[in-house]
Design a protein around this motif. Sequence first.
Motif, PDB file in Angstrom:
ATOM      1  N   ILE A  94       1.333   9.808  -3.126  1.00  0.00           N
ATOM      2  CA  ILE A  94       2.332   9.267  -3.772  1.00  0.00           C
ATOM      3  C   ILE A  94       2.776   7.810  -3.240  1.00  0.00           C
ATOM      4  CG2 ILE A  94       4.994   9.475  -4.344  1.00  0.00           C
ATOM      5  CD1 ILE A  94       4.415  12.506  -4.663  1.00  0.00           C
ATOM      6  N   ILE A  95       2.810   7.686  -2.005  1.00  0.00           N
ATOM      7  CA  ILE A  95       3.106   6.600  -1.485  1.00  0.00           C
ATOM      8  C   ILE A  95       1.968   5.698  -1.674  1.00  0.00           C
ATOM      9  CG2 ILE A  95       3.414   5.350   0.951  1.00  0.00           C
ATOM     10  CD1 ILE A  95       4.592   7.847   1.726  1.00  0.00           C
ATOM     11  N   ALA A  96       0.824   5.965  -1.768  1.00  0.00           N
ATOM     12  CA  ALA A  96      -0.495   5.052  -1.937  1.00  0.00           C
ATOM     13  C   ALA A  96      -0.814   4.798  -3.395  1.00  0.00           C
ATOM     14  CB  ALA A  96      -1.596   5.482  -1.098  1.00  0.00           C
ATOM     15  N   ALA A  97      -0.047   5.207  -4.473  1.00  0.00           N
ATOM     16  CA  ALA A  97      -0.282   5.192  -5.787  1.00  0.00           C
ATOM     17  C   ALA A  97      -0.858   3.836  -6.264  1.00  0.00           C
ATOM     18  CB  ALA A  97       0.708   5.717  -6.526  1.00  0.00           C
ATOM     19  N   LEU A 115       2.655   1.086 -15.532  1.00  0.00           N
ATOM     20  CA  LEU A 115       2.808   2.476 -15.773  1.00  0.00           C
ATOM     21  C   LEU A 115       1.783   3.434 -15.317  1.00  0.00           C
ATOM     22  CD1 LEU A 115       4.178   4.306 -18.084  1.00  0.00           C
ATOM     23  CD2 LEU A 115       2.441   3.573 -19.581  1.00  0.00           C
ATOM     24  N   ALA A 116       0.620   3.133 -15.062  1.00  0.00           N
ATOM     25  CA  ALA A 116      -0.411   4.002 -14.709  1.00  0.00           C
ATOM     26  C   ALA A 116       0.243   4.412 -13.207  1.00  0.00           C
ATOM     27  CB  ALA A 116      -1.712   3.470 -14.305  1.00  0.00           C
ATOM     28  N   VAL A 117       0.749   3.290 -12.471  1.00  0.00           N
ATOM     29  CA  VAL A 117       1.279   3.889 -11.141  1.00  0.00           C
ATOM     30  C   VAL A 117       2.378   4.704 -11.198  1.00  0.00           C
ATOM     31  CG1 VAL A 117       2.625   2.921  -9.050  1.00  0.00           C
ATOM     32  CG2 VAL A 117       0.570   1.554 -10.000  1.00  0.00           C
ATOM     33  N   VAL A 118       3.366   4.687 -12.125  1.00  0.00           N
ATOM     34  CA  VAL A 118       4.430   5.581 -12.390  1.00  0.00           C
ATOM     35  C   VAL A 118       3.992   6.931 -12.737  1.00  0.00           C
ATOM     36  CG1 VAL A 118       6.509   6.114 -13.771  1.00  0.00           C
ATOM     37  CG2 VAL A 118       6.109   3.572 -13.114  1.00  0.00           C
ATOM     38  N   PHE A 119       3.006   7.021 -13.754  1.00  0.00           N
ATOM     39  CA  PHE A 119       2.485   8.102 -13.997  1.00  0.00           C
ATOM     40  C   PHE A 119       1.709   8.884 -12.998  1.00  0.00           C
ATOM     41  CE2 PHE A 119       1.842   7.261 -18.830  1.00  0.00           C
ATOM     42  CZ  PHE A 119       2.700   7.828 -19.147  1.00  0.00           C
ATOM     43  N   THR A 120       1.011   8.115 -12.139  1.00  0.00           N
ATOM     44  CA  THR A 120       0.121   8.474 -10.995  1.00  0.00           C
ATOM     45  C   THR A 120       1.190   9.334 -10.006  1.00  0.00           C
ATOM     46  OG1 THR A 120      -1.437   7.151 -11.251  1.00  0.00           O
ATOM     47  CG2 THR A 120      -1.276   7.963  -8.987  1.00  0.00           C
ATOM     48  N   ARG A 121       2.306   8.970  -9.718  1.00  0.00           N
ATOM     49  CA  ARG A 121       3.162   9.326  -8.777  1.00  0.00           C
ATOM     50  C   ARG A 121       3.723  10.837  -9.238  1.00  0.00           C
ATOM     51  NH1 ARG A 121       5.811   3.551  -6.848  1.00  0.00           N
ATOM     52  NH2 ARG A 121       4.468   3.427  -4.752  1.00  0.00           N
ATOM     53  N   PHE A 123       2.127  12.661 -11.325  1.00  0.00           N
ATOM     54  CA  PHE A 123       0.921  13.593 -11.448  1.00  0.00           C
ATOM     55  C   PHE A 123       0.538  14.133 -10.148  1.00  0.00           C
ATOM     56  CE2 PHE A 123      -0.338  11.350 -15.875  1.00  0.00           C
ATOM     57  CZ  PHE A 123       0.836  12.124 -16.452  1.00  0.00           C
ATOM     58  N   MET A 124       0.822  13.409  -9.000  1.00  0.00           N
ATOM     59  CA  MET A 124       0.055  13.612  -7.983  1.00  0.00           C
ATOM     60  C   MET A 124       0.523  15.209  -7.305  1.00  0.00           C
ATOM     61  SD  MET A 124      -1.896  11.660  -6.591  1.00  0.00           S
ATOM     62  CE  MET A 124      -2.612  10.305  -6.708  1.00  0.00           C
ATOM     63  N   PRO A 125       1.826  15.581  -7.642  1.00  0.00           N
ATOM     64  CA  PRO A 125       2.000  17.319  -7.086  1.00  0.00           C
ATOM     65  C   PRO A 125       0.966  18.093  -7.762  1.00  0.00           C
ATOM     66  CG  PRO A 125       4.123  16.113  -7.529  1.00  0.00           C
ATOM     67  CD  PRO A 125       2.982  14.902  -7.886  1.00  0.00           C
ATOM     68  N   GLN A 126       0.146  17.608  -8.939  1.00  0.00           N
ATOM     69  CA  GLN A 126      -0.763  18.615  -9.421  1.00  0.00           C
ATOM     70  C   GLN A 126      -1.816  18.762  -8.447  1.00  0.00           C
ATOM     71  OE1 GLN A 126      -2.373  16.951 -12.949  1.00  0.00           O
ATOM     72  NE2 GLN A 126      -0.444  16.186 -13.759  1.00  0.00           N
ATOM     73  N   ILE A 127      -2.032  18.191  -7.293  1.00  0.00           N
ATOM     74  CA  ILE A 127      -3.154  18.394  -6.486  1.00  0.00           C
ATOM     75  C   ILE A 127      -2.955  19.593  -5.582  1.00  0.00           C
ATOM     76  CG2 ILE A 127      -3.815  17.533  -3.990  1.00  0.00           C
ATOM     77  CD1 ILE A 127      -3.547  14.929  -4.985  1.00  0.00           C
ATOM     78  N   LEU A 128      -1.272  19.744  -5.212  1.00  0.00           N
ATOM     79  CA  LEU A 128      -0.936  20.918  -4.688  1.00  0.00           C
ATOM     80  C   LEU A 128      -1.049  22.516  -5.702  1.00  0.00           C
ATOM     81  CD1 LEU A 128       0.458  22.557  -2.361  1.00  0.00           C
ATOM     82  CD2 LEU A 128       2.587  21.605  -3.262  1.00  0.00           C
ATOM     83  N   PHE A 129      -0.576  22.195  -6.784  1.00  0.00           N
ATOM     84  CA  PHE A 129      -0.690  23.094  -7.696  1.00  0.00           C
ATOM     85  C   PHE A 129      -1.935  23.594  -8.085  1.00  0.00           C
ATOM     86  CE2 PHE A 129       3.081  20.767  -9.862  1.00  0.00           C
ATOM     87  CZ  PHE A 129       3.972  21.181  -8.892  1.00  0.00           C
ATOM     88  N   TYR A 130      -3.157  22.715  -8.136  1.00  0.00           N
ATOM     89  CA  TYR A 130      -4.337  23.207  -8.405  1.00  0.00           C
ATOM     90  C   TYR A 130      -4.931  23.619  -7.162  1.00  0.00           C
ATOM     91  CZ  TYR A 130      -5.355  20.197 -12.553  1.00  0.00           C
ATOM     92  OH  TYR A 130      -5.427  19.527 -13.596  1.00  0.00           O
ATOM     93  N   GLY A 131      -4.489  23.366  -6.038  1.00  0.00           N
ATOM     94  CA  GLY A 131      -4.857  23.992  -4.735  1.00  0.00           C
ATOM     95  C   GLY A 131      -4.449  25.525  -4.561  1.00  0.00           C
TER      96      GLY A 131
END
Length: 518
Positions: A94-97, A115-121, A123-131
């Motif tokens: 999230i910090i490195a978006a 906008l891509a940076v905002v979306f990325t931040r 969307f990053m919790p999805q990493i935890l959800f997927y795991g």
Amino acid sequence: MAIATIVSRVTGFVRTLALVAALGLGSRLLDAYTAANVTPNTIYELVFGGALASVLVPLLVRTADDGDVDDDLFAQRLLSLVVYGLGAVVIITIIAAPFIVDLYVPGFSPDQRHLAVVFTRYFMPQILFYGVSATLAAILNARSRFVSPMWAPVANNLVVIATASVFLLIGGTGKLESLTHVQMLLLSIGTSAGVAAQMIVLAAVSRRTGFPLRLRADPRGIGVRRIVVLAGWTIASVAAAQAVFIVITRIASQAGSGAVSVYSNAYTLFQLPYAVIAVTVITAVLPRMSRAAADRDLARVTADLSRSLRLTSVVLVPIAAALIVLGPQLTTVLFAHGNASPAAAHLTGAVLAAYGLALVPFAGYQIMLRVFYALGDTRTPALLSVGVSAVTIATCLAAAQLALGPNLVIAIAACSAIAYTAGLLVTAQLLRRRIGRVDGHRLLSTHTRILAAAIVAGLAAFLVNRVLGTTVGTSWTGSLITVCTAAAIGAALYALAARVLRITELRALTTALRINNT
């Protein structure tokens, strides 16, 4: 399991269509959304997905069968390690978006990048959800619960479909300039909520099976070092694949507005027949191949390999011909809705047609890799994957110097065909040295007859396409008429030619699928 897989695939495809209709294929908005949304998947696969597939699932199975180990405690510690580790990854990403977006899509304009940076931040919790989802699915599989994990992705797909539908209902368009703050939050939260829904479904099922969902403060005791060593070759393979993704996405982002989403959707369609046909055949044959390898019966391994390649090709070769001939018409029917651009839908079809050249080599390459896994060899498939990735990157970089604009995206797909063909040939040679023979004469004879039948069907579909293209046009309705007519005539001629040429694999495949589903 078969029903759950089909429903998951269908709803996943409907999800793609809904997003294209809402955000507009060929739009800068869908490009920004796509670039941001694939990033969590990419990072997840790199830091965790490969290890899960190759090591953790077998490890959980062995632990569940070991009476001296508390399998609940082991699973809780594993889940805790996943939560803590991926939670830290989420915070860092999230910090490195901004840096991540610049790495993947340097060709974005300033407003598109923002906008891509905002979306990325978001969307990053999805990493935890997927795991967490993958770990819970592995725990369930180790306890002989196979169906529920296959249904869980449907929840994800339905939430995202609902999100896209609401976006359209509140007046959302495919124009980045007109995106409101509310619409941005809807897309951001709704997309990540889909992955969270998938995780919640698996958590609920896990509780119902009696597994106590509890995080342990000290997750040690599961052999982390051993897991890392065992997963090393798989991680190398995954890293090479992610390098390919980064290079392709960077090139596509510089090919013009909408190129990233055009490529992504064409690739999704390219993967669909492989997932339905080749993966089904692999699932049916791999256990037998593994048993034969364990018994050192290399003749049976060769027979199963030959059968898998022939059964897969008898369906995928005509599908590849259809993609090559009808690609633009097919994508017009699928994607020319809502805010989607007809020109972008047509370009997606051109990319899909180029990917048609890669379909059969890709499937054959993947099937041959499974033989090495059946033989207990993870090193050779990893090295082969790295080699194919290197060829893909080299050819894509060369294409970036030769092709411009939309043609560059088409060239990327053609580069994949070159890389997978090279991978197939090299893999076949290595496999021949490893098991003695790969039934080459029979494979050559069968594939020659299959190709002849597919050429007859493809030429007929091409002529139908040319005739109807001038009479009914290239609109959505005209494309639908063309696709249905050409597909029906092509399929009938292929079945007839297969009968005349005595291609018995069609009947064998029907029998194999029936047994597998049973």
